[in-house]
Enzyme design. Structure first.
Site, PDB file in Angstrom:
ATOM      1  N   LYS A 110       3.445  39.750  28.511  1.00  0.00           N
ATOM      2  CA  LYS A 110       4.165  40.233  29.776  1.00  0.00           C
ATOM      3  C   LYS A 110       4.053  41.776  29.878  1.00  0.00           C
ATOM      4  O   LYS A 110       3.945  42.398  31.107  1.00  0.00           O
ATOM      5  CB  LYS A 110       5.501  39.910  29.902  1.00  0.00           C
ATOM      6  CG  LYS A 110       5.789  38.405  29.997  1.00  0.00           C
ATOM      7  CD  LYS A 110       6.564  37.908  31.155  1.00  0.00           C
ATOM      8  CE  LYS A 110       6.204  36.573  31.570  1.00  0.00           C
ATOM      9  NZ  LYS A 110       7.369  35.446  31.233  1.00  0.00           N
ATOM     10  N   LYS A 192      -2.301  28.575  29.704  1.00  0.00           N
ATOM     11  CA  LYS A 192      -1.086  27.732  30.024  1.00  0.00           C
ATOM     12  C   LYS A 192      -0.667  27.773  31.557  1.00  0.00           C
ATOM     13  O   LYS A 192      -0.887  28.882  32.305  1.00  0.00           O
ATOM     14  CB  LYS A 192      -0.005  27.828  29.010  1.00  0.00           C
ATOM     15  CG  LYS A 192       1.134  29.148  29.857  1.00  0.00           C
ATOM     16  CD  LYS A 192       2.438  29.020  28.822  1.00  0.00           C
ATOM     17  CE  LYS A 192       3.250  29.952  29.617  1.00  0.00           C
ATOM     18  NZ  LYS A 192       4.434  29.564  30.022  1.00  0.00           N
ATOM     19  N   LYS A 195       4.334  30.076  35.867  1.00  0.00           N
ATOM     20  CA  LYS A 195       5.000  30.421  37.223  1.00  0.00           C
ATOM     21  C   LYS A 195       4.265  31.736  37.797  1.00  0.00           C
ATOM     22  O   LYS A 195       4.460  32.021  39.034  1.00  0.00           O
ATOM     23  CB  LYS A 195       6.425  30.853  36.878  1.00  0.00           C
ATOM     24  CG  LYS A 195       7.291  29.499  36.686  1.00  0.00           C
ATOM     25  CD  LYS A 195       8.623  30.431  36.490  1.00  0.00           C
ATOM     26  CE  LYS A 195       9.628  29.219  35.827  1.00  0.00           C
ATOM     27  NZ  LYS A 195      10.702  29.893  35.192  1.00  0.00           N
TER      28      LYS A 195
HETATM   29  P1  ATP Z   1       6.069  32.473  33.119  1.00  0.00           P
HETATM   30  O1  ATP Z   1       4.830  31.724  33.446  1.00  0.00           O
HETATM   31  O2  ATP Z   1       6.513  33.587  33.589  1.00  0.00           O
HETATM   32  O3  ATP Z   1       5.844  32.654  31.479  1.00  0.00           O
HETATM   33  P2  ATP Z   1       7.358  29.820  32.557  1.00  0.00           P
HETATM   34  O4  ATP Z   1       6.377  29.106  33.225  1.00  0.00           O
HETATM   35  O5  ATP Z   1       7.044  30.086  30.977  1.00  0.00           O
HETATM   36  O6  ATP Z   1       7.281  31.352  33.028  1.00  0.00           O
HETATM   37  P3  ATP Z   1      10.087  29.724  31.919  1.00  0.00           P
HETATM   38  O7  ATP Z   1      11.098  29.654  32.532  1.00  0.00           O
HETATM   39  O8  ATP Z   1       9.819  31.020  31.072  1.00  0.00           O
HETATM   40  O9  ATP Z   1       8.949  29.685  32.644  1.00  0.00           O
HETATM   41  O10 ATP Z   1      10.124  28.490  30.982  1.00  0.00           O
HETATM   42  C1  ATP Z   1      10.868  27.354  31.012  1.00  0.00           C
HETATM   43  C2  ATP Z   1      10.579  26.302  30.095  1.00  0.00           C
HETATM   44  O11 ATP Z   1       9.406  25.627  30.441  1.00  0.00           O
HETATM   45  C3  ATP Z   1      10.286  26.789  28.483  1.00  0.00           C
HETATM   46  O12 ATP Z   1      11.022  25.683  27.728  1.00  0.00           O
HETATM   47  C4  ATP Z   1       8.729  26.605  28.370  1.00  0.00           C
HETATM   48  O13 ATP Z   1       8.552  26.431  26.956  1.00  0.00           O
HETATM   49  C5  ATP Z   1       8.477  25.438  29.286  1.00  0.00           C
HETATM   50  N1  ATP Z   1       7.122  25.702  29.706  1.00  0.00           N
HETATM   51  C6  ATP Z   1       6.663  26.866  30.568  1.00  0.00           C
HETATM   52  N2  ATP Z   1       5.088  26.830  30.663  1.00  0.00           N
HETATM   53  C7  ATP Z   1       4.714  25.514  30.157  1.00  0.00           C
HETATM   54  C8  ATP Z   1       3.640  24.717  30.360  1.00  0.00           C
HETATM   55  N3  ATP Z   1       2.458  25.381  30.838  1.00  0.00           N
HETATM   56  N4  ATP Z   1       3.699  23.479  29.564  1.00  0.00           N
HETATM   57  C9  ATP Z   1       4.809  22.948  28.911  1.00  0.00           C
HETATM   58  N5  ATP Z   1       5.867  23.793  28.887  1.00  0.00           N
HETATM   59  C10 ATP Z   1       6.079  25.050  29.699  1.00  0.00           C
END
Ligand code: ATP
Ligand code: LTN
Length: 325
Positions: A110, A192, A195
């Protein structure tokens, strides 16, 4: 058994968030005492729009409900409504080495992504997360693969507190799903799904049927023609097979059999149809809650009251262990 997890109200939730985290929560609520949080204090560590934050909070709550989280069985609440999270985070900051925070992968990612805004909150993020988990005497933290490191640090912080002061906290463990723990980007399947990347790289839980068709249709596939699971050589198709398998509850082996000698195009069409059908309840629940926002506010206020009662008990123990009143 006690369970705690949370999601940040940033951007739009995607199928990675659902498969990595929320899908497991629904099963857990029948076996354990569950607390599911909307972590708005975490969300403000990256640039965000103040005008839409409350809408995003409601959208996350809508996703929890649409997924089958039942407010009669589980506590659903907004982090900033329970101030004990900030207080415990401060206490835990004083026993957390700076080096532990600087080596966190998410902090490194980040701070590289938001070069203009490397604030102290971004660095201290895992300490607030530790406070979230420890306040509820949590045994299990169901999250996607990327959060494993933060849960391990939480455990280490709890261990350190208990040995330095007195046994106040339970030591929690991460629970990572066997399939779907790391859904990859549709456009760059070696990264991965996130968001904060461009919209074409992910399927949002509220995407329209047209958007789903379009994004799956243009998802990166691999050279060759075979529909076969091999994340190293065929990361694109392997990711789509994982998504298909998680939403249909069919094994990847069965899917490989079903699609032997079929084209990528047909496979993608079937996957788009499956997603359109399974994501329908999310779109419906969002529309329903938008037409009746007071119902959601009641659930969240009630959830915060329950959460606060548990949190106050733990914070009192932590304060007195540290010689505070
Ligand atoms: P950012 O993209 O900003 O890192 P994020 O998509 O990881 O955000 P969070 O709110 O941080 O969103 O994550 C919420 C949950 O979703 C966490 O348990 C995280 O491990 C899971 N998660 C996030 N992205 C993935 C993914 N690509 N595959 C599986 N689980 C995910
Ligand atoms: N850091 C998590 C969100 C989060 C969380 C938590 C997850 C904040 N507090 C407590 C589990 C338990 C993330 O998904 N990025």
């Amino acid at each position: 058994m006690k369970v705690f997890s949370g999601i940040q109200p940033t951007n739009e939730l995607h199928i990675g968030n659902y498969l990595g985290a929320i899908k497991q929560w629904v099963d857990l609520q029948n076996q354990a005492e569950c607390v599911f949080c909307i972590v708005d204090w975490h969300a403000i560590t990256v640039p965000y729009d103040t005008k839409v934050l409350q809408t995003k909070i409601h959208e996350v709550a809508a996703v929890y409900l649409a997924s089958g989280i039942d407010p009669q069985k589980s506590i659903i609440f907004v982090q900033s409504q329970v101030k004990e999270h900030a207080e415990l985070a401060w206490l835990l900051n004083t026993i957390t080495p700076l080096g532990d925070l600087q080596r966190m992968t998410q902090f490194k990612d980040k701070s590289a992504k938001f070069l203009q805004n490397i604030n102290a909150g971004l660095l201290n993020y895992p300490v607030l997360m530790a406070a979230d988990v420890l306040l509820y005497q949590t045994d299990v933290v169901p999250v996607g693969e990327d959060q494993k490191q933060h849960v391990e640090l939480t455990r280490e912080i709890a261990r350190r507190f208990n040995s330095k002061f007195s046994e106040v906290f339970k030591l929690p463990k991460a629970q990572i799903p066997k399939i779907g723990a790391r859904i990859m980007s549709l456009t760059e399947p070696t990264k991965k799904m996130s968001k904060t990347d461009k919209a074409e790289s992910r399927i949002g839980l509220f995407d329209s049927p047209e958007q789903i068709k379009e994004k799956i249709g243009s998802a990166t596939t691999d050279s060759g023609k075979e529909i076969r699971y091999n994340p190293k050589e065929k990361p694109g198709i392997s990711n789509l097979l994982t998504i298909y398998s998680s939403f249909s509850n069919q094994s990847i082996k069965d899917l490989e059999k079903e699609f032997t000698d079929q084209s990528y195009q047909l496979f993608k069409q079937k996957l788009a149809d499956l997603l359109i059908e399974t994501l329908e309840p999310f779109r419906a629940q969002k529309a329903k809650l938008e037409s009746n926002p007071s119902q959601l506010n009641e659930i969240l206020t009630d959830g915060a009251n329950h959460a606060r009662a548990i949190a106050q008990d733990t914070i009192q123990k932590a304060r007195s262990a540290m010689g505070l009143n």
